[in-house]
Enzyme design. Structure first.
Site, short mmCIF file in Angstrom:
data_model
loop_
_atom_site.label_atom_id
_atom_site.label_comp_id
_atom_site.label_asym_id
_atom_site.label_seq_id
_atom_site.Cartn_x
_atom_site.Cartn_y
_atom_site.Cartn_z
CG PHE A 163 -1.47 1.32 1.56
CD1 PHE A 163 -3.10 1.11 0.18
CD2 PHE A 163 -1.24 2.37 1.84
CE1 PHE A 163 -3.90 1.90 0.53
CE2 PHE A 163 -2.31 3.77 1.45
CZ PHE A 163 -3.56 3.44 0.90
CG ASP A 248 5.91 3.59 1.71
OD1 ASP A 248 6.14 4.19 2.97
OD2 ASP A 248 4.77 3.40 1.05
CE LYS A 277 -0.20 6.05 7.64
NZ LYS A 277 -0.86 6.35 8.24
#
Length: 436
Positions: A163, A248, A277
């Site tokens: 993702f 990532d 985040k």
């Protein structure tokens, strides 16, 4: 008297009945009001549950004043917990000075944050700032395409079950068809290899391949860690074939897995790493950290973003990094993650529907042998917030500041929920037997 004379009506002495008061409308709670407003005015791409209105440390409170231990942390965002005093101070201080100036000017926060990230990552390159994880991953993809453009190399190999975001390019990079459904035609140039399978990666190489992109823990994909041997083989393959290695770290970065960046546990140096985040502790900020090969690929005017590197966001991110270093929160993530896994071992043995606990540091997933959304709801009802992911995994990403007492409290809630869920499963099985 004439009998035909009109009769004069006698006046009644009984007072007319008082008009009945209408019953007051039922009082609407704040939670109900928020749900109604959301359903009326928000696009329906989210399906919120609780209405959370207050947070402090590892705890949040809903609109009905119920307290929860937060092992979701805004999906691995509030790494220092809610309303950490260092972050509150940073916001207040910077908000009184200057908020935003655009990238037409220097500001006195972004260069220092970039310096800190370069020193912490030791990648030997430079940093690009943006606003979110999807935007940071867009930056990785654009870097790869621009780097390979002279040789017509534009393809990026990503992993199945990955993702990487929900923009058109990042959802195409995501190796899950359910995320891509309805958005065709998708951008070309993406191929999907099996995670932890180096031969699968090799099978997807072509003369147009520019880069390989992966997460070192597939968080949305079910909290699946990358195999160290696979990662080392992948790094060697990229070096041999002159490919970019893109990592990532939107969820794994900023001390979440027990080191400042997860790639540091694998002994590799990627060409570029995406962050978001936890970098802002709840304040929107993202970054792309590059190594030497990519540090100057984005020349003037080739890429940009209005809010990237703004002083308010960078001031908060600097406070996040400094607090992690001062309080050794990377070590705490490793220690508390180990404690949580260890305390959950008896639960795995006792309840057959709990299959495993996996992950790194404080990015952990409890694997259930059936759909786990109802179990997530049960945990919340008992006061523990978690995140159901990949259908049957309960993801736990508490603040990096979590302590042993809070870990033990979470395990007790999980144990009680398991006992209740098992009783429900047994009762359901008996009911089905009777009906058959």
């Amino acid at each position: 008297m004439n009998a035909n004379a009109a009769q004069v009506p006698t006046q009644s002495t009984t007072p007319p009945p008082a008009p009945q008061k209408e019953a007051p409308p039922p009082k609407i709670t704040l939670a109900e009001q928020l749900a109604t407003l959301h359903q009326t005015h928000h696009t329906p791409n989210y399906a919120p549950g609780l209405a959370l209105v207050k947070g402090k440390g590892a705890y949040v409170w809903d609109a009905d004043r119920k307290k929860y231990l937060d092992f979701g942390a805004g999906i691995a965002v509030t790494g220092l917990g809610h309303c950490h005093p260092k972050l509150v101070k940073a916001v207040r201080k910077q908000s009184k000075r200057i908020w935003h100036v655009s990238n037409l000017y220097y500001n006195d926060q972004a260069p220092f944050l970039a310096q800190a990230l370069c020193e912490l990552s030791e990648l030997g390159g430079k940093v690009f700032f943006c606003n979110s994880g999807a935007e940071a991953n867009e930056g990785l993809l654009k870097l790869a395409r621009k780097w390979g453009s002279d040789d017509n190399r534009f393809e990026v190999i990503t992993m199945r079950n990955s993702f990487h975001g929900r923009t058109l390019a990042t959802l195409t990079a995501t190796g899950q068809e359910k995320v891509q459904y309805g958005f065709a035609p998708l951008p070309e140039g993406f191929k999907y290899a099996q995670y932890n399978d180096i031969e699968s990666v090799k099978a997807h190489l072509t003369p147009k391949t520019a880069a390989v992109m992966l997460e070192l823990v597939q968080a949305e994909g079910g909290v699946l860690p990358a195999d160290p041997q696979f990662v080392k083989a992948l790094a060697a393959l990229c070096e041999e074939r002159n490919l970019l290695l893109l990592v990532d770290e939107i969820q794994t970065g900023v001390a979440r897995t027990g080191s400042m960046f997860a790639f540091q546990q694998y002994g590799i140096k990627p060409d570029a790493v995406s962050l978001a985040k936890g970098l802002g502790g709840g304040f929107p900020v993202g970054a792309v950290m590059t190594g030497p090969r990519l540090q100057d690929v984005f020349g003037p005017g080739s890429h940009g973003t209005t809010f990237g590197g703004q002083p308010l966001a960078c001031a908060v991110a600097r406070a996040v990094l400094q607090t992690i270093r001062d309080k050794h929160l990377d070590s705490n993530a490793e220690t508390m993650g180990y404690l949580l896994q260890n305390k959950l071992k008896p639960v795995i043995k006792k309840y057959s529907f709990v299959r495993a606990v996996r992950g790194k540091g404080l990015l952990l997933g409890m694997v259930i042998d059936r759909p786990a959304k109802d179990f997530e709801t049960l945990l919340a009802r008992k006061g523990l917030l978690t995140i159901c992911t990949a259908g049957n995994v309960i993801r736990m990403v508490p603040p990096l500041t979590i302590n042993a007492r809070q870990v033990k409290r979470a395990v007790k809630i999980i144990e009680k929920a398991c006992a209740e869920w098992q009783a429900q499963l047994i009762q359901s099985s008996k009911t089905q037997e009777k009906s058959s």
